[in-house]
Design a protein around this motif. Structure first.
Motif, PDB file in Angstrom:
ATOM      1  N   PHE A 111       0.825  -1.202   0.000  1.00  0.00           N
ATOM      2  CA  PHE A 111       0.000   0.000   0.000  1.00  0.00           C
ATOM      3  C   PHE A 111       0.868   1.266   0.000  1.00  0.00           C
ATOM      4  CE2 PHE A 111      -2.138   3.401   2.392  1.00  0.00           C
ATOM      5  CZ  PHE A 111      -3.231   3.599   1.570  1.00  0.00           C
ATOM      6  N   MET A 112       2.005   1.202   0.681  1.00  0.00           N
ATOM      7  CA  MET A 112       2.868   2.383   0.764  1.00  0.00           C
ATOM      8  C   MET A 112       3.427   2.792  -0.589  1.00  0.00           C
ATOM      9  SD  MET A 112       2.557   3.348   3.773  1.00  0.00           S
ATOM     10  CE  MET A 112       3.737   4.696   3.661  1.00  0.00           C
ATOM     11  N   GLN A 113       3.373   1.873  -1.557  1.00  0.00           N
ATOM     12  CA  GLN A 113       3.837   2.217  -2.897  1.00  0.00           C
ATOM     13  C   GLN A 113       2.945   3.273  -3.543  1.00  0.00           C
ATOM     14  OE1 GLN A 113       4.496  -1.214  -5.392  1.00  0.00           O
ATOM     15  NE2 GLN A 113       5.498  -2.368  -3.770  1.00  0.00           N
ATOM     16  N   LEU A 114       1.727   3.404  -3.027  1.00  0.00           N
ATOM     17  CA  LEU A 114       0.823   4.451  -3.530  1.00  0.00           C
ATOM     18  C   LEU A 114       1.440   5.829  -3.408  1.00  0.00           C
ATOM     19  CD1 LEU A 114      -2.644   3.393  -2.084  1.00  0.00           C
ATOM     20  CD2 LEU A 114      -2.116   3.741  -4.485  1.00  0.00           C
ATOM     21  N   TRP A 115       2.095   6.045  -2.275  1.00  0.00           N
ATOM     22  CA  TRP A 115       2.591   7.385  -1.973  1.00  0.00           C
ATOM     23  C   TRP A 115       3.783   7.780  -2.830  1.00  0.00           C
ATOM     24  CZ3 TRP A 115      -0.997   9.665   0.670  1.00  0.00           C
ATOM     25  CH2 TRP A 115      -1.829   8.895   1.486  1.00  0.00           C
ATOM     26  N   SER A 116       4.358   6.806  -3.487  1.00  0.00           N
ATOM     27  CA  SER A 116       5.493   7.120  -4.358  1.00  0.00           C
ATOM     28  C   SER A 116       5.054   7.357  -5.807  1.00  0.00           C
ATOM     29  CB  SER A 116       6.520   5.983  -4.319  1.00  0.00           C
ATOM     30  OG  SER A 116       5.946   4.785  -4.821  1.00  0.00           O
ATOM     31  N   ASN A 117       3.768   7.220  -6.063  1.00  0.00           N
ATOM     32  CA  ASN A 117       3.251   7.420  -7.416  1.00  0.00           C
ATOM     33  C   ASN A 117       2.012   8.305  -7.330  1.00  0.00           C
ATOM     34  OD1 ASN A 117       2.102   7.203 -10.011  1.00  0.00           O
ATOM     35  ND2 ASN A 117       2.950   5.146 -10.295  1.00  0.00           N
ATOM     36  N   SER A 118       2.194   9.598  -7.514  1.00  0.00           N
ATOM     37  CA  SER A 118       1.093  10.553  -7.351  1.00  0.00           C
ATOM     38  C   SER A 118      -0.016  10.330  -8.379  1.00  0.00           C
ATOM     39  CB  SER A 118       1.624  11.990  -7.453  1.00  0.00           C
ATOM     40  OG  SER A 118       2.283  12.195  -8.702  1.00  0.00           O
ATOM     41  N   ASP A 119       0.327   9.875  -9.589  1.00  0.00           N
ATOM     42  CA  ASP A 119      -0.694   9.623 -10.612  1.00  0.00           C
ATOM     43  C   ASP A 119      -1.632   8.501 -10.180  1.00  0.00           C
ATOM     44  OD1 ASP A 119       0.285  11.591 -12.270  1.00  0.00           O
ATOM     45  OD2 ASP A 119       1.626  10.227 -13.349  1.00  0.00           O
ATOM     46  N   VAL A 120      -1.054   7.421  -9.667  1.00  0.00           N
ATOM     47  CA  VAL A 120      -1.853   6.291  -9.213  1.00  0.00           C
ATOM     48  C   VAL A 120      -2.714   6.706  -8.026  1.00  0.00           C
ATOM     49  CG1 VAL A 120      -1.768   3.989  -8.186  1.00  0.00           C
ATOM     50  CG2 VAL A 120      -0.226   4.573 -10.070  1.00  0.00           C
ATOM     51  N   LEU A 121      -2.128   7.466  -7.094  1.00  0.00           N
ATOM     52  CA  LEU A 121      -2.871   7.909  -5.916  1.00  0.00           C
ATOM     53  C   LEU A 121      -4.053   8.791  -6.306  1.00  0.00           C
ATOM     54  CD1 LEU A 121      -3.177   8.076  -2.858  1.00  0.00           C
ATOM     55  CD2 LEU A 121      -1.558   9.996  -2.875  1.00  0.00           C
ATOM     56  N   LEU A 122      -3.829   9.722  -7.208  1.00  0.00           N
ATOM     57  CA  LEU A 122      -4.905  10.611  -7.650  1.00  0.00           C
ATOM     58  C   LEU A 122      -5.999   9.820  -8.371  1.00  0.00           C
ATOM     59  CD1 LEU A 122      -6.034  13.439  -7.938  1.00  0.00           C
ATOM     60  CD2 LEU A 122      -4.669  13.727 -10.026  1.00  0.00           C
ATOM     61  N   THR A 123      -5.583   8.861  -9.205  1.00  0.00           N
ATOM     62  CA  THR A 123      -6.561   8.024  -9.913  1.00  0.00           C
ATOM     63  C   THR A 123      -7.394   7.218  -8.928  1.00  0.00           C
ATOM     64  OG1 THR A 123      -5.050   7.834 -11.800  1.00  0.00           O
ATOM     65  CG2 THR A 123      -6.868   6.259 -11.680  1.00  0.00           C
ATOM     66  N   LEU A 124      -6.739   6.681  -7.894  1.00  0.00           N
ATOM     67  CA  LEU A 124      -7.447   5.920  -6.873  1.00  0.00           C
ATOM     68  C   LEU A 124      -8.482   6.795  -6.170  1.00  0.00           C
ATOM     69  CD1 LEU A 124      -7.804   3.359  -5.142  1.00  0.00           C
ATOM     70  CD2 LEU A 124      -5.988   4.228  -3.659  1.00  0.00           C
ATOM     71  N   ILE A 125      -8.121   8.029  -5.855  1.00  0.00           N
ATOM     72  CA  ILE A 125      -9.046   8.952  -5.197  1.00  0.00           C
ATOM     73  C   ILE A 125     -10.248   9.234  -6.090  1.00  0.00           C
ATOM     74  CG2 ILE A 125      -9.318  11.325  -4.349  1.00  0.00           C
ATOM     75  CD1 ILE A 125      -6.405  11.179  -3.411  1.00  0.00           C
ATOM     76  N   LEU A 126      -9.998   9.439  -7.392  1.00  0.00           N
ATOM     77  CA  LEU A 126     -11.100   9.692  -8.331  1.00  0.00           C
ATOM     78  C   LEU A 126     -12.038   8.484  -8.422  1.00  0.00           C
ATOM     79  CD1 LEU A 126      -9.151  11.493 -11.215  1.00  0.00           C
ATOM     80  CD2 LEU A 126     -10.763  12.531  -9.592  1.00  0.00           C
ATOM     81  N   VAL A 127     -11.461   7.279  -8.460  1.00  0.00           N
ATOM     82  CA  VAL A 127     -12.265   6.059  -8.517  1.00  0.00           C
ATOM     83  C   VAL A 127     -13.132   5.938  -7.267  1.00  0.00           C
ATOM     84  CG1 VAL A 127     -12.163   3.525  -8.455  1.00  0.00           C
ATOM     85  CG2 VAL A 127     -10.730   4.792 -10.057  1.00  0.00           C
ATOM     86  N   LEU A 128     -12.547   6.193  -6.102  1.00  0.00           N
ATOM     87  CA  LEU A 128     -13.289   6.101  -4.856  1.00  0.00           C
ATOM     88  C   LEU A 128     -14.382   7.166  -4.768  1.00  0.00           C
ATOM     89  CD1 LEU A 128     -10.432   5.311  -2.294  1.00  0.00           C
ATOM     90  CD2 LEU A 128     -12.130   3.745  -3.252  1.00  0.00           C
TER      91      LEU A 128
END
Length: 297
Positions: A111-128
């Motif tokens: 899960f901590m790998q999310l924080w190293s990839n801002s694009d993935v994190l932002l996409t995850l937030i949009l999906v949620l």
């Protein structure tokens, strides 16, 4: 790719499992008793073929799985009878989200790998955000709120079951041992769980209802297709590279149910658009989590 076939079979029989009590409208605890003890008795002779697990952690997993099965069975049967298989299956799709979060709790380093990839994190937030909006829309209907509230326990139970099944299937000496002990010990515990609540509700009349002649046909059918469901699920989770893939295939169950209800002209109009829109965002979540986008688990 054998896990894909088993996963699709699992999704299909999950649809049949939810449609079952939409048709029969029997007591959920009563069906849980038949399902639990029936499957256990069917596979009890095979215990002599495989060695007894010596790890107490494994036994703890089997018992915990049995309790989760008991909760899941009774709630699904009651919900399908009261609200219909369609709304029940669409709300049960939330299991994908909860299973993903549980898997992250068990593998925090992933899960901590999310924080190293801002694009993935932002996409995850949009999906949620998309999922949350669709789920909120479903809550605008009174019957949807009632169905969602009642199925929450089943959602939690199935999420935990999905993770436990992975461990039961992989930590045993063989696939056969994992399946047999799942199909005997865990189902026996689930039968005891449902028997306790059924007897608490009906007292001394409970046994008479369980062995009533009219229960033989639905009971045997339930045992047979439930066995196929468990075998397909366990095999899929054992060999799939990630349990998230199998969970994604479970999203086909509401589609099967919707199609079968339409074919049989059974009303299924509760939060259909919102439900399938929510499933779309859940599917995006699965693709995001299991794709090669910076999140490995």
């Amino acid at each position: 790719m054998l896990w894909v076939i088993n996963g699709l079979i699992y999704g299909f029989f999950t649809a049949i499992y939810m449609l079952f009590n939409q048709h029969y409208k029997l007591d959920g605890y009563l069906l849980g008793v038949w399902r639990g003890f029936g499957i256990c008795l069917l596979f009890l002779p095979f215990l002599t073929v495989f060695p007894v697990p010596s790890d107490w952690h494994y036994w703890l997993l089997l018992v915990a799985q049995g309790i989760c099965i008991g909760v899941y069975d009774s709630h699904i049967f009651f919900a399908s009878s009261c609200f219909g298989a369609g709304p029940t299956s669409r709300f049960m799709a939330v299991t994908v989200l909860l299973t993903t979060f549980i898997w992250w709790l068990l593998t925090p380093e992933k899960f901590m790998q999310l924080w190293s990839n801002s694009d993935v994190l932002l996409t995850l937030i949009l999906v949620l955000c998309g999922f949350t909006f669709c789920y909120w829309q479903m809550w605008q209907s009174k019957i949807s709120r009632e169905a969602a509230t009642y199925t929450l326990a089943a959602v939690a139970a199935l999420s935990v079951m999905s993770v436990i099944t992975k461990y039961i299937a992989t930590e045993g000496n063989s696939l056969g041992q994992g399946l047999v002990y799942y199909l005997t010990v865990s189902t026996f515990v689930s039968g005891c769980y449902n028997l306790f609540f059924y007897q608490r509700n009906y007292g001394m009349d409970a046994l008479k209802d369980i062995i009533a002649p009219q229960m033989i046909k639905p009971g045997v059918l339930l045992i047979l297709f439930s066995t196929l469901l468990i075998v397909a699920k366990t095999m899929a989770l054992r060999v799939a590279p990630n349990p998230g893939y199998v969970t994604a295939l479970l999203l086909i169950a509401p589609i099967f149910i919707f199609a079968l209800n339409r074919f049989q002209k059974i009303p299924d109009e509760v939060s259909v658009t919102e439900g399938f829109a929510m499933m779309f965002f859940l599917l995006l979540l699965v693709v995001l989590v299991n794709g090669n986008y910076g999140i490995l688990e």
